[in-house]
Structure formats: structure tokens, C-alpha cells
Scaffold this active site. Structure first.
Site, PDB file in Angstrom:
ATOM      1  N   HIS A 109      42.220 -54.164  26.933  1.00 18.81           N
ATOM      2  CA  HIS A 109      41.740 -54.943  25.792  1.00 18.81           C
ATOM      3  C   HIS A 109      41.447 -56.391  26.196  1.00 18.81           C
ATOM      4  O   HIS A 109      40.366 -56.923  25.926  1.00 18.81           O
ATOM      5  CB  HIS A 109      42.782 -54.885  24.666  1.00 18.81           C
ATOM      6  CG  HIS A 109      42.393 -55.688  23.476  1.00 18.81           C
ATOM      7  ND1 HIS A 109      42.794 -56.995  23.298  1.00 18.81           N
ATOM      8  CD2 HIS A 109      41.592 -55.401  22.426  1.00 18.81           C
ATOM      9  CE1 HIS A 109      42.274 -57.464  22.180  1.00 18.81           C
ATOM     10  NE2 HIS A 109      41.548 -56.512  21.631  1.00 18.81           N
ATOM     11  N   ARG A 215      31.137 -52.583  18.966  1.00 27.65           N
ATOM     12  CA  ARG A 215      32.412 -51.898  18.686  1.00 27.65           C
ATOM     13  C   ARG A 215      32.857 -52.336  17.284  1.00 27.65           C
ATOM     14  O   ARG A 215      33.395 -53.433  17.116  1.00 27.65           O
ATOM     15  CB  ARG A 215      33.467 -52.292  19.713  1.00 27.65           C
ATOM     16  CG  ARG A 215      33.198 -51.785  21.136  1.00 27.65           C
ATOM     17  CD  ARG A 215      34.295 -52.292  22.063  1.00 27.65           C
ATOM     18  NE  ARG A 215      34.341 -51.619  23.344  1.00 27.65           N
ATOM     19  CZ  ARG A 215      33.830 -52.125  24.481  1.00 27.65           C
ATOM     20  NH1 ARG A 215      33.226 -53.286  24.465  1.00 27.65           N
ATOM     21  NH2 ARG A 215      33.946 -51.457  25.619  1.00 27.65           N
ATOM     22  N   ASN A 423      34.121 -46.370  30.735  1.00 27.47           N
ATOM     23  CA  ASN A 423      35.536 -46.783  30.759  1.00 27.47           C
ATOM     24  C   ASN A 423      36.400 -45.553  30.492  1.00 27.47           C
ATOM     25  O   ASN A 423      37.300 -45.212  31.253  1.00 27.47           O
ATOM     26  CB  ASN A 423      35.822 -47.843  29.688  1.00 27.47           C
ATOM     27  CG  ASN A 423      34.928 -49.058  29.818  1.00 27.47           C
ATOM     28  OD1 ASN A 423      34.453 -49.336  30.906  1.00 27.47           O
ATOM     29  ND2 ASN A 423      34.700 -49.751  28.720  1.00 27.47           N
ATOM     30  N   ASP A 424      36.099 -44.879  29.399  1.00 28.60           N
ATOM     31  CA  ASP A 424      36.860 -43.667  29.092  1.00 28.60           C
ATOM     32  C   ASP A 424      36.517 -42.538  30.059  1.00 28.60           C
ATOM     33  O   ASP A 424      37.390 -41.753  30.435  1.00 28.60           O
ATOM     34  CB  ASP A 424      36.601 -43.227  27.641  1.00 28.60           C
ATOM     35  CG  ASP A 424      37.556 -43.911  26.678  1.00 28.60           C
ATOM     36  OD1 ASP A 424      38.767 -43.899  26.939  1.00 28.60           O
ATOM     37  OD2 ASP A 424      37.093 -44.483  25.672  1.00 28.60           O
ATOM     38  N   CYS A 486      27.256 -48.021  28.599  1.00 32.37           N
ATOM     39  CA  CYS A 486      27.816 -49.181  27.913  1.00 32.37           C
ATOM     40  C   CYS A 486      29.257 -49.445  28.320  1.00 32.37           C
ATOM     41  O   CYS A 486      29.907 -50.314  27.769  1.00 32.37           O
ATOM     42  CB  CYS A 486      27.700 -49.030  26.397  1.00 32.37           C
ATOM     43  SG  CYS A 486      28.650 -47.661  25.748  1.00 32.37           S
TER      44      CYS A 486
HETATM   45  C1  PEP Z   1      33.780 -46.727  27.166  1.00 30.34           C
HETATM   46  O1  PEP Z   1      34.706 -45.942  26.996  1.00 30.34           O
HETATM   47  O2  PEP Z   1      33.177 -46.860  28.259  1.00 30.34           O
HETATM   48  C2  PEP Z   1      33.333 -47.600  26.056  1.00 30.34           C
HETATM   49  C3  PEP Z   1      32.280 -48.377  26.197  1.00 30.34           C
HETATM   50  O3  PEP Z   1      34.063 -47.588  24.916  1.00 30.34           O
HETATM   51  P1  PEP Z   1      35.467 -48.386  24.754  1.00 30.34           P
HETATM   52  O4  PEP Z   1      35.608 -49.286  25.957  1.00 30.34           O
HETATM   53  O5  PEP Z   1      35.363 -49.128  23.482  1.00 30.34           O
HETATM   54  O6  PEP Z   1      36.454 -47.269  24.729  1.00 30.34           O
HETATM   55 MG    MG Z   2      35.343 -45.454  25.020  1.00 26.63          MG
END
Ligand code: PEP
Ligand code: MG
Length: 533
Positions: A109, A215, A423-424, A486
Site C-alpha cells: 500500500h 482504484r 501486481n496480483d 496497469c
Molecule cells: C494489480 O493487481 O496489478 C493491480 C493493478 O491492482 P491492485 O494493485 O489495486 O491490486
Molecule cells: Mg490487483
């Protein structure tokens, strides 16, 4: 940049060669404050974390977001030091010069939010022994208290005891010139991840061609919204939930109108609510008591609700589109807000012709996307009809669960665009948490198992293979599918080059990384061209 421009002016280099001369990452030093180099030479770091968001910050240590706000209001420069940050800390993070956390990786975060704001952040300094309660910590054998000075470098991750003067960022005329060459040669569109009009305007100034990720959860933490979202979470019936959402809808509509205005007709992709609901509930006893009072419940009942929502790291439970499957009214509210905002802004600016993009997060199965899309369509189409509007809109999804990548041919039947949420996707492909991988990654580097942090630089072999596969499968089903990224990798030069090679349409990154992505995208295109010739 000056040398590159001079060489072009003297006919010694072509524009393309000049673009290739500049290391995209070095643009950070033009866009963020830096430590005075001479002063830096005189001092040794006392610790190191991850250089999570570039720039340099120096200020007095504070331990809570509220203190950051108050001290900054009194004219103090502060560095917010936390175990880790949560969405509740956003206002405090904004007030601080920089953020230092004990836990958290490159997509935690603190890292993501700081990068979005263009604020310096050093995350995951595990050597800090934290005592938040008594407002002190120990690092390198020294105890630091509230009010002590500290300096942090978000580019190198270095932490220094005391004051190091900073030098402000300055952008010269050569910057615009080199950027205009980059724009001429790149093929990838460069968008931004932005959730506030301020961030969106900054990104627009830095050349963003649209918002690739908004977001929406970050919009729910303002004091006037948090009580409505908490009422929705505590609701016993659908009617009660609906009543709370009706309070939020006009506020969300206003948020989206401001984003459309800030982007002046450029594309805006709005990602529906994603995090687990426990992120919105209070943690302090007095706030819990207050919530109990407003909701007509006992403190015990509220505590039970909070306990039932709690998710443990890596938080892969009740979040993403699963929220919309269990509470369709959330998706209905967000759709109404997006569509009404677009109709209203299009009326004011008919030449902009806004086509809203609605993005459903964390999809892993076509039927769950179809289910949520159906809610979106029903809501959107009836609002469009009621308004006699001819607004068109797009519904797509994030590809951030490996199963979504593996079944992308099916998912593309419902999705008009894919945005790779790397990211996920990295977290789930590697099977380690994006929030605390920092704890063991150093041993992996020392033992030469990994060479770099896969949350910062895309793992092209594994995660990249999923992206390539999903790209091919998606195009097979829907040849005109729009493909973007993204996750944080959208602003990393080598990852941008990879996105160019696999044929994505756009990359989306935090505002201050937009120029880096523009330059990296141009370099990828120029290199490809040179190899082709
Ligand atoms: C991701 O998971 O790459 C993403 C952009 O969403 P978040 O970082 O909000 O989970
Ligand atoms: Mg994500």
C-alpha cells in the site's frame, strides 16, 4: 538531455539515436527532489529498505497519520514512519514529506500510494525495531523518537540519521523536446493510474493519454464517505445496504465527473471496488463505539462484524468481483455513478465524446465476469435510455489471476479489454505475498536464485508467459480486444519493452512514471525498427 539535444542540433545524432541515449530511470532525478550531492558525501546511511518511490525527503519523525496532518498544518516537515500503511493513512501520507515503513514490498500500500502521489517512500526496512505505541523505534543501535530528524532516499532505499538538505526538481526545455521525439516514435499508448483529480491533472501534464486504472476504493476514505461505506458494511438487509449506497452514489458520480474533466476527454478506466471490506472498518475503540451508536448496534455486534470480515495477508478472499457477486448493489451503484458522470460531462463538452471504461477486478472465471457484466449492462442501459442518450461504454476485466490468463479465450467473449494486473498476477504466479516478500527476497538475491524483485520488474519468463498466452488467446476470440497493463510494471522500462514486444495497446503507470514509460516505449519501438532494418 542537453547533450542529446545539442548532438541533434549539430547533426551528429538523429532524434532516434538521441532518444536511445537517455536512461529512462534517470528521469526520476528530474521529476523529484534529490539530496544535495555534496552533503550526501559527508554522511553514511544507517539503514536500508526498498527504494519504493523515488525522491528525497527530510523531516521530523511522526508515527501516526493524524500527527502527520497536525504537524504539517503547524508548518513542520515530517516523515511518517509506520509498521505498514493502510488506506486510512492516506491523508497523513499526503501531509508528510516522505514515508518509511518496516514492512511491505514494491507493491505494498505505502509503495503504490506514494508513487501515485509522487512522494518519496522507503518501504520494508525490516531492521527497524518498532514501538508504535510509545512512538519510538530503534535502528542501527540508536533509538529514534517522535520529533527527531531523519532523511530518506526513495531511489536508493537509504535511510540517514539527521538532516540532509534537498534540492528541488527542475524540468528544463530539453525535457519537452526529448519527450516530443519519444512520442513521435513510440507505438504503445501511455496512460496513468490515478484516483484523484490532482493526480490525474499531474499525469495529464506529464503526457498521460488517459487513465488506465482508477482504484475506486481510494475515494471512499474521505470523512464524508467513510461513514456511508461503513453503514453499508454493517447493514443487515439489502434495503439498508441500498440506502447507504444511495448516499455514496452522487459522491462517486462527482468523483468521476472530476476525473473526466481533469483528463479533458481522454479515456478513463474505472476499476470497481476491489479490496476486502475490512479495510474500511474502524480499528480504534472510540471509532468502533461511534459506529455502534450511529448504526444502532452494540459495540459487541460491531466487533463481531469486524472480526467476520478480517482477512489475513495475502488477502485473497472476499475481494474483487467477489464483492459484486455477493453484493450486486455495489456494482449497480458504481455503474450508475460512472454512466451518469459520463452523460453529464458529455453534455458540457460534446466534443469530448467520453466512452466510459468499466473494469471488473480479480476475475478468474468467465461466468463470474458474465454475472457482474450483466448487472453493469442492465444498470447502464436503463440509465442511458432514461436520459435519451447515445452514450456507449466498454466493459472489460483485469487479468490478475493465473486462471484468467489460462482461460483468456473464454474471458474475451465477455471482456472488451484486458488490463494485466501484474501486481496480483505476480503474487499469485509466484505464490508469495506482495506485502511481505521483502522479508526473504534478499536471501534469494544473495543465493542467486532471483536477480531482482519480480514486483518491480516483470518476470518475463513466468508471469510474462501468462501475459503472452492471454494476449494470443484474447485476440483469437476478439481480434480488436484492447490490451494493457496497469500493475506497477507499467512504469518499469524493461517491462514496458516487454509490453511493446508482445503487442499490448497501452501501459498504465503512476503519474510521475509517465515520462519514463513514454521514453521506454519509444526506445522499444526504435530498437525494434533498427533490428528490422
Ligand atoms: C494489480 O493487481 O496489478 C493491480 C493493478 O491492482 P491492485 O494493485 O489495486 O491490486
Ligand atoms: Mg490487483
Amino acid at each position: 538531455m542537453k547533450i542529446a539535444c545539442d548532438l541533434v542540433d549539430d547533426g551528429i545524432r538523429t532524434e532516434q539515436e538521441a532518444v536511445l541515449m537517455i536512461e529512462p530511470r534517470n528521469l526520476d532525478t528530474l521529476l523529484h527532489p534529490q539530496f544535495d550531492r555534496n552533503e550526501l558525501k559527508k554522511i553514511q546511511p544507517i539503514g536500508k529498505g526498498l527504494g519504493a518511490s523515488p525522491g528525497a525527503a527530510c523531516g521530523k519523525i511522526v508515527f501516526t497519520a493524524d500527527d502527520a496532518v497536525q504537524w504539517a498544518a503547524n508548518g513542520e516537515k515530517v516523515v511518517l514512519v509506520r509498521l505498514e500503511t493502510s488506506p486510512e493513512d492516506i491523508t497523513g501520507m499526503k501531509s508528510a514529506e516522505g514515508i518509511l515503513t518496516v514492512r511491505g514490498g514494491m507493491t505494498s500500500h505505502a509503495a503504490v500510494v506514494a508513487r501515485g502521489m509522487g512522494e518519496c517512500c522507503v518501504s520494508g526496512c525490516g531492521d527497524i525495531i518498532m514501538d508504535e505505541e510509545n512512538k519510538k523505534f530503534t535502528l542501527a543501535g540508536k533509538e529514534f523518537h517522535e520529533g527527531d530528524y531523519i532523511s530518506i532516499d526513495g531511489t536508493t532505499g537509504n535511510i540517514y540519521d539527521g538532516i540532509i538538505p534537498t534540492v528541488d526538481a527542475t524540468i528544463s526545455g530539453e525535457f519537452e523536446r526529448v519527450m516530443s521525439w519519444a512520442d513521435k516514435y513510440r507505438r504503445l499508448k501511455v496512460c496513468t493510474n490515478a484516483d484523484t483529480p490532482t493526480d490525474a491533472k499531474k499525469a495529464y501534464e506529464l503526457g498521460a493519454e488517459g487513465i488506465g486504472l482508477c482504484r475506486t476504493e481510494h475515494m471512499f476514505f474521505d470523512p464524508d464517505r467513510i461513514s456511508a461505506i461503513r453503514a453499508m458494511i454493517c447493514a443487515d438487509t439489502q434495503e439498508q445496504r441500498q440506502a447507504a449506497l444511495s448516499i455514496l452514489e452522487p459522491m462517486q458520480q462527482g468523483d468521476f465527473e472530476e476525473l473526466y474533466e481533469a483528463m479533458q476527454g481522454r479515456s478513463v478506466n474505472i476499476r470497481f471496488l476491489d479490496p476486502p471490506l475490512h479495510e474500511f472498518v474502524p480499528t480504534e475503540e472510540e471509532d468502533i463505539a461511534e459506529l455502534a451508536k450511529t448504526q444502532g448496534k452494540t459495540v459487541e455486534e460491531i466487533k463481531n462484524i469486524i472480526a467476520s470480515l478480517h482477512e489475513f495477508n495475502p488477502m485473497l478472499g472476499h475481494r474483487g468481483c467477489r464483492l459484486a457477486v455477493t453484493y450486486p448493489e455495489i456494482a449497480r451503484m458504481q455503474t450508475a455513478a460512472v454512466i451518469k458522470a459520463a452523460i453529464s460531462v458529455n453534455k458540457k463538452h460534446p466534443d469530448w465524446n467520453i466512452v466510459p471504461e468499466i473494469m471488473i477486478p480479480l476475475v478468474g472465471e468467465i461466468k463470474e465476469l458474465a454475472f457482474v457484466k450483466n448487472i453493469v449492462k442492465q444498470t447502464a442501459d436503463s440509465i442511458i435510455a432514461e436520459n435519451n442518450s447515445n452514450l456507449s461504454y466498454k466493459v472489460g476485466t483485469m487479468i490478475e489471476i493465473p486462471r484468467a490468463a489460462l482461460t483468456a479465450d473464454q474471458i474475451a467473449k465477455e471482456a472488451e479489454f484486458f488490463s494485466f494486473g501484474t501486481n496480483d498476477l505476480t503474487q499469485m504466479t509466484f505464490g508469495f505475498s506482495r506485502d511481505d516478500a521483502g522479508k526473504f527476497l534478499k536471501s534469494y538475491y544473495d543465493n542467486k536464485i532471483y536477480e531482482y524483485d519480480p514486483f518491480a520488474k516483470l518476470d518475463q519468463i513466468g508471469v510474462g508467459k501468462l501475459i503472452e498466452m492471454a494476449t494470443k488467446l484474447g485476440k483469437q476470440t476478439r481480434p480488436d480486444i484492447i490490451l494493457g497493463i496497469c500493475g506497477e510494471h507499467g512504469g518499469d522500462p524493461s517491462s514496458v519493452e516487454f509490453c511493446h514486444k508482445v503487442g499490448l495497446t497501452y501501459v498504465s503507470c503512476s503519474p510521475f512514471r509517465v515520462p519514463i514509460a513514454r521514453l521506454a516505449a519509444a526506445q522499444a519501438a526504435i530498437k525494434e525498427n533498427m533490428q528490422g532494418n
